[in-house]
Design an enzyme around this catalytic site. Sequence first.
Site, PDB file in Angstrom:
ATOM      1  N   LYS A   1       0.827  -1.211   0.000  1.00 38.81           N
ATOM      2  CA  LYS A   1       0.000   0.000   0.000  1.00 38.81           C
ATOM      3  C   LYS A   1       0.855   1.253   0.000  1.00 38.81           C
ATOM      4  O   LYS A   1       0.412   2.328  -0.359  1.00 38.81           O
ATOM      5  CB  LYS A   1      -0.938  -0.011   1.205  1.00 38.81           C
ATOM      6  CG  LYS A   1      -2.065  -1.010   1.010  1.00 38.81           C
ATOM      7  CD  LYS A   1      -3.096  -0.984   2.113  1.00 38.81           C
ATOM      8  CE  LYS A   1      -4.036  -2.161   1.859  1.00 38.81           C
ATOM      9  NZ  LYS A   1      -4.848  -2.533   2.983  1.00 38.81           N
ATOM     10  N   ARG A   2       2.096   1.090   0.430  1.00 38.72           N
ATOM     11  CA  ARG A   2       2.970   2.267   0.495  1.00 38.72           C
ATOM     12  C   ARG A   2       3.688   2.546  -0.836  1.00 38.72           C
ATOM     13  O   ARG A   2       4.377   3.536  -0.970  1.00 38.72           O
ATOM     14  CB  ARG A   2       4.002   2.089   1.608  1.00 38.72           C
ATOM     15  CG  ARG A   2       3.391   2.273   2.985  1.00 38.72           C
ATOM     16  CD  ARG A   2       4.369   1.899   4.076  1.00 38.72           C
ATOM     17  NE  ARG A   2       4.669   0.477   4.052  1.00 38.72           N
ATOM     18  CZ  ARG A   2       3.888  -0.460   4.598  1.00 38.72           C
ATOM     19  NH1 ARG A   2       2.775  -0.123   5.199  1.00 38.72           N
ATOM     20  NH2 ARG A   2       4.202  -1.729   4.535  1.00 38.72           N
TER      21      ARG A   2
END
Length: 447
Positions: free
Chosen positions: A217-218
Amino acid sequence: MKHVRVRYAPSPTGQLHIGNARSALFNYVFARHFGGTFIIRIENTDTQRNVEGGEASQLQNLKWLGIEWDESPDKGGPYGPYRQLERLDLYRSYAETLLEKGYAYKDIREGSDAYAIRFKVPKDKTYVFDDLVRGRLSFDSKDVEDWIIMKDNGIPTYNFAVAIDDHLMAITHVLRGEEHITNTPKQMMVYDAFDWEIPMFGHMTIIVNEEKKKLSKRDQNVIQFIAEYQSMGYLPDAMFNFIALLGWSPPDNEEIKTPEEIIAAFEPSRLSKAPAMFDREKLKYVNSRYIKALDPEVLAAKVRPCLVDAGIDIPSDQWVFELTSLFQDRMTHVQEIVSLYKAFFHDDFNINDEEMIFLKDNDSRVLLESFKEALETVSFESDPINTIIKETGKALGIKGKPLYMGIRIATTGEMHGPSLPHALALLGRERVLARLTQTIKTLRGEL
Ligand code: GLU
């Protein structure tokens, strides 16, 4: 096959992510393909991580994607409640039963009355299941420690609640992400302890980025939240199509398919064992295919608010329609109209060396002078402009590239672009004539 019941079980810990959307989508497609029931259950027992509005926004994003469900917290159904925090009494009573039967024991915290409940993992047992994606998988119980099923605050852990719920909700197939493979033996222990029938499991492969690393997600390079695609003007059916190709391939290799076609063509055996690559170019390509296929009026209605938001002056609806038609074949997403517009209407009109050489090599000066003269009297719409281009060419015996590219360079500063008569009509008389004048002067050596 008995009546298929599948579920998507999101935790409301954030917005709908592409990986979760894929789990939801395959469960939905699976249910529809087999004429089954699709359930949404909210797994909100990790109370620290729940975010306000997480559930509502995820459901909204799923709806936008065109995913529909039959039972859920918002729709109800015969197996509710569908939020785990509303089922705490159920988990408690099943945990008590396990305590009574000796399958679990209390783990009392020193100096307090509070206790967690741990599952007593059977010794020397092998847990085997035939994964729908992976085939046969097997785990030894000696690799699993006695694990907590109920925390001392009365909240169940994921592996316990999920097994209780999947059983009580009569789930037949559990399709979820690969990260849950190692949870499966724990869940099977619960089924065994109650002598319940174990559902089929299918674990979809991880999604990787273009460097073949697990999508995180980063990862700033990949847009991963469905809401972001929605606001950029990706089309729901295109997103559905793209997501369906993350770990599944249609038997006929024709990848562009509507949701209905995907449901019809779906085959669990074609779920891939290899990681699914998130290919950003492919997403653009898929979306551009759907944009091309849209009715231009419908696309224009989507384009309009993007222009308004960008503060672009809109002379008329017709103008929006013309602009849209001009770029329909080049847009990868609706929001892109703004940058296409800006690149096209930019005021720093400029002809580079290569373009200038083209004009000189083709003796374009005379062409541009005649074209400009003819344009002065014409009504500035694409049809009459088109006629003028052709007539000017004919009169001077110029056609094809020297004709079209010559005029395009002199009026837009580009060698390639959208339909020339339409482009000129949109640029407008003033701009076009000013640019022609400037180019002619340059060719005459006056600038
Ligand atoms: N709440 C779990 C998750 O979001 C669901 C896992 C499952 O489908 O069993 O990962």
